[in-house]
Design an enzyme around this catalytic site. Structure first.
Site, PDB file in Angstrom:
ATOM      1  N   LYS A 104      -8.347 -41.384 -52.852  1.00 39.11           N
ATOM      2  CA  LYS A 104      -7.996 -41.653 -51.451  1.00 39.11           C
ATOM      3  C   LYS A 104      -8.949 -42.703 -50.895  1.00 39.11           C
ATOM      4  CE  LYS A 104      -9.200 -39.736 -47.498  1.00 39.11           C
ATOM      5  NZ  LYS A 104      -9.271 -40.955 -46.649  1.00 39.11           N
ATOM      6  N   GLU A 156     -22.031 -38.305 -53.472  1.00 42.87           N
ATOM      7  CA  GLU A 156     -22.975 -39.360 -53.067  1.00 42.87           C
ATOM      8  C   GLU A 156     -22.963 -39.346 -51.551  1.00 42.87           C
ATOM      9  OE1 GLU A 156     -24.650 -41.375 -55.057  1.00 42.87           O
ATOM     10  OE2 GLU A 156     -23.587 -41.341 -56.969  1.00 42.87           O
ATOM     11  N   CYS A 175     -25.812 -46.154 -47.246  1.00 45.12           N
ATOM     12  CA  CYS A 175     -26.491 -44.872 -47.468  1.00 45.12           C
ATOM     13  C   CYS A 175     -27.922 -45.090 -47.945  1.00 45.12           C
ATOM     14  CB  CYS A 175     -25.697 -44.017 -48.438  1.00 45.12           C
ATOM     15  SG  CYS A 175     -25.076 -44.935 -49.839  1.00 45.12           S
ATOM     16  N   GLU A 192     -29.192 -39.742 -39.863  1.00 45.19           N
ATOM     17  CA  GLU A 192     -28.633 -40.984 -40.404  1.00 45.19           C
ATOM     18  C   GLU A 192     -27.840 -41.678 -39.301  1.00 45.19           C
ATOM     19  OE1 GLU A 192     -25.377 -40.911 -43.399  1.00 45.19           O
ATOM     20  OE2 GLU A 192     -26.610 -42.348 -44.487  1.00 45.19           O
TER      21      GLU A 192
END
Ligand code: NAI
Ligand code: MG
Length: 500
Positions: free
Chosen positions: A190, A264, A299, A401
Site C-alpha cells: 500500500k 521502521e 526518520c 518526533e
C-alpha cells in the site's frame, strides 16, 4: 481533509511527471471496487494535480488473491533468474529517473535538485543491489554426525503485506519490493495516500518484467486500506515504515496471527558535537544530518544537537549563516534547495511545535520561526529551518518526533552527561558524532543506543548496510543482504538419516 481538498484549486499535471493509470492488481491497472478516488495535492501550490483509486477491503482481497495465485510459480523461479529480472527493472528505473524525480518533487514537495533526483537514482541502485543477491539465499549444512545429513534452506515466507509512508516513498518502496521479490515472496504494497504517484510509476516499470500478481500496489488510506491489509489472514509477513503509533497497530495485527513483522519507525536522533569540531565541515554535516533540505521529514533526522559549551555560540552562528543561505522555493525549480512539508496536517503540526518553542521562556530562538503569512512562500506548505537553544533535553521539542525543520541545541560540558542525554529517548534510530579525536568518536558511537551511528558524516542510507532501529524506532533490519535473509526468508532444517 476531504472538505479542504474539495475546495482546492486544480492544476494541470506538469510536463514530465507520471500520470497514474490506476492501481496494480494481478498485472492489470484497475480502479477501486467502490469507484472512489483520492485527490493528490501539489504541496508547493496547494493545488489538486491528479487522482488515484481509493482502495478498501474488497481491493485488498483482490490483490491478495492475485498474489496467492502468483506465488507457487514465482517461488520456484531460480533465484538467480529472479535477480536478473530485478536488474532489468533497475535499468528502466535509471532510464526513467528524471520522470520519477519530477513526480516525487510534485507530490511530496521535496526539492528536485537536492532530494528527488537522488531518491530516484537510489531506487535503481536498490534494485541493482538486490538483483545481484539471488545466489546468496544459501543454507548451511549442520555437522550432526557421519550418518546424518542436516541442512537448512532459506525459503520465502509467502505473501508480504507492505505499507510505506510519503517522506521518501520510492526509496522506501524499493526497499521492500526488491528484497521481498529476490527472496521469492510475492507482495501486496500500500502506497501512502499523500504520495502514491511515483510509487505507481515504479510499479509500472516493475510490471513490464514481472509475472502478473507477483507485485500488487494499492493506493488508499491508512485504516481503510492499510487496516484490512495488515489483518488479512493470508498475509504471512508484514513490513511497515511509518510512525511509531501505527507501528504498534501493525505489530498487534501481526501478534493476532503470529506473523513476522518488520518495523521502521520514528526517531529523535542525537548529534554530539565535540569542542574540536567547531568547523565548517561539521556545520555542513549537521545541516545534512538534520535533513534541512528535506524539510527534516526524515526518520533519521539528527534533530537533537548536543553542542559543547565552549563552542555553543560560535557553532550556532556558523550554522545560521549556512542554513539561512539555503533557498526555499518551488520544489520543481532547479534553484530550490528546500521544498515544502507534505500536507496541511503536517504543516500545522510543525507550526505548533515552533509556536511552543517561541512560547517557552527557557528556550531561545536562534534563527527561523513561523513561516511567512504572505508572499510566494505562503502559497505552499513552506516552513523555515528553525533552531532553538535550550538547556534541557526534557521538553516536548527535545522528546517528540517533529518531522519538520525544528532543531534543538542543548549545551553540554561533561561527556558522560552528553551521552546520557543522547540515550534518554524512547527512540534509537540514528545518531551522529562530530570530532577529530577518533578514539573519542568511536567510544561515543559504541555507547549510543541507536541502530546507526555516523561519525563525522550525516548522509543517508546506502544499500548493503543493515539499517533499523533500537528501542521504539523499530524491529528488524532491511537494506542489506542480512536484512533480506532475516526479514524476507524463513529457515527450514532438513535432516536425513544416511544409515538406512
Ligand atoms: P503514518 O504512520 O500514519 O502513515 C504511514 C503509512 O501507514 C501510510 O501509508 C498510512 O496510510 C498507513 N497507515 C496509517 N494508519 C494506518 C492503520 N491504522 N493501519 C494500517 N496502515 C496505516 O504517518 P503519517 O500520519 O503520515 O505521519 C505522522 C507522523 O508519523 C509524522 O509526523 C512522523 O512523525 C511519523 N512518520 C515517520 C516516518 C518514518 O519514516 N519513520 C514516515 C512518515 C511518518
Ligand atoms: Mg497517520
Amino acid at each position: 481533509m476531504s472538505t479542504a481538498i474539495a475546495e482546492m484549486k486544480t492544476q494541470a499535471q506538469p510536463a514530465g511527471t507520471y500520470k497514474p493509470k490506476g492501481m496494480l492488481i494481478g498485472g492489470k491497472w484497475v480502479e477501486s471496487a467502490s469507484g472512489a478516488r483520492i485527490i493528490i495535492e501539489n504541496p508547493g501550490k496547494r493545488t489538486a494535480v491528479a487522482e488515484v483509486p481509493r482502495a478498501g477491503e474488497a481491493d485488498v482481497n483482490a490483490a491478495v488473491e492475485a498474489a496467492e495465485k502468483a506465488f507457487p510459480a514465482w517461488k520456484n523461479v531460480v533465484p538467480r533468474e529472479r535477480g536478473k529480472i530485478l536488474l532489468k527493472i533497475a535499468e528502466v528505473l535509471e532510464a526513467r529517473s528524471e520522470e520519477m524525480a519530477r513526480t516525487i518533487a510534485l507530490e511530496t514537495g521535496n526539492a528536485l535538485r537536492t532530494q528527488a533526483r537522488g531518491e530516484a537514482k537510489l531506487a535503481a541502485d536498490i534494485f541493482r543491489y538486490f538483483g545481484g543477491l539471488g545466489s546468496e539465499l544459501k543454507g548451511e549444512t549442520v555437522p550432526l554426525g557421519e550418518h546424518v545429513l542436516s541442512y537448512t534452506r532459506r525459503e520465502p515466507i509467502g505473501i508480504v503485506g507492505a505499507i510505506i509512508p510519503w517522506n521518501a516513498p520510492v526509496m522506501l518502496g524499493a526497499l521492500k519490493i526488491a528484497p521481498a521479490l529476490c527472496a521469492g515472496n510475492v507482495l501486496v504494497m500500500k502506497a501512502a495516500e499523500d504520495a502514491p504517484m511515483a510509487v505507481l510509476l515504479m510499479a509500472d516499470i516493475c510490471q513490464e518484467f514481472l509475472p502478473p500478481g507477483v507485485l500488487n500496489v494499492l493506493t488508499g488510506y491508512g485504516q481503510e486500506c492499510g487496516g484490512p491489509l495488515a489483518n488479512h489472514p493470508k498475509i504471512r509477513k508484514l513490513s511497515f515504515t511509518g510512525s511509531t503509533e501505527v507501528g504498534k497497530v501493525i505489530m498487534r495485527a501481526a501478534a493476532e496471527r503470529i506473523v513476522p513483522v518488520s518495523l521502521e519507525l520514528g526517531g529523535k536522533s542525537p548529534s554530539i558535537v565535540y569542542p574540536d569540531a567547531d568547523e565548517d565541515w561539521a556545520v555542513d554535516g549537521i545541516i545534512n544530518a538534520m535533513r534541512f533540505t528535506r524539510q527534516s521529514q526524515s526518520c533519521t533526522a539528527g534533530s537533537r544537537m548536543f553542542l559543547h559549551e565552549d563552542i555553543f555560540d560560535s557553532f550556532l552562528r556558523k550554522l545560521e549563516k549556512k542554513t539561512t543561505a539555503l533557498k526555499i522555493g518551488d520544489p520543481l525549480d532547479e534553484a530550490s534547495d528546500i521544498g515544502t512539508i507534505i500536507n496541511n496536517k503536517q504543516y500545522t503540526k510543525v507550526c505548533k511545535y515552533v509556536q511552543d518553542g517561541l512560547d517557552r521562556s527557557d528556550a531561545k530562538l536562534v534563527f527561523g520561526g513561523l513561516p511567512p503569512k504572505t508572499g510566494p512562500l505562503s502559497e505552499g506548505y513552506f516552513t523555515m529551518p528553525t533552531v532553538f537553544a535550550d538547556r534541557s533535553n526534557d521538553w516536548r521539542l527535545a522528546r517528540e518526533e517533529i518531522f519538520g525543520p525544528v532543531l534543538v541545541a542543548i549545551r553540554w560540558s561533561d561527556e558522560a552527561e552528553a551521552i546520557r542525554m543522547a540515550n534518554d529517548s524512547h527512540y534509537g534510530l540514528a545518531a551522529y558524532v562530530w570530532t577529530h579525536d577518533i578514539g573519542k568518536g568511536l567510544r561515543a558511537a559504541h555507547a549510543i543506543e541507536s541502530g546507526w551511528v555516523q561519525v563525522n558524516q550525516g548522509g543517508g542510507q546506502t544499500p548493503g548496510m543493515s539499517y533499523g532501529g533500537y528501542k521504539q524506532s523499530g524491529l528488524g533490519r532491511e537494506f542489506s543482504l542480512e536484512g533480506m535473509l532475516d526479514s524476507f526468508t524463513q529457515r527450514k532444517s532438513v535432516t536425513v538419516n544416511l544409515a538406512v
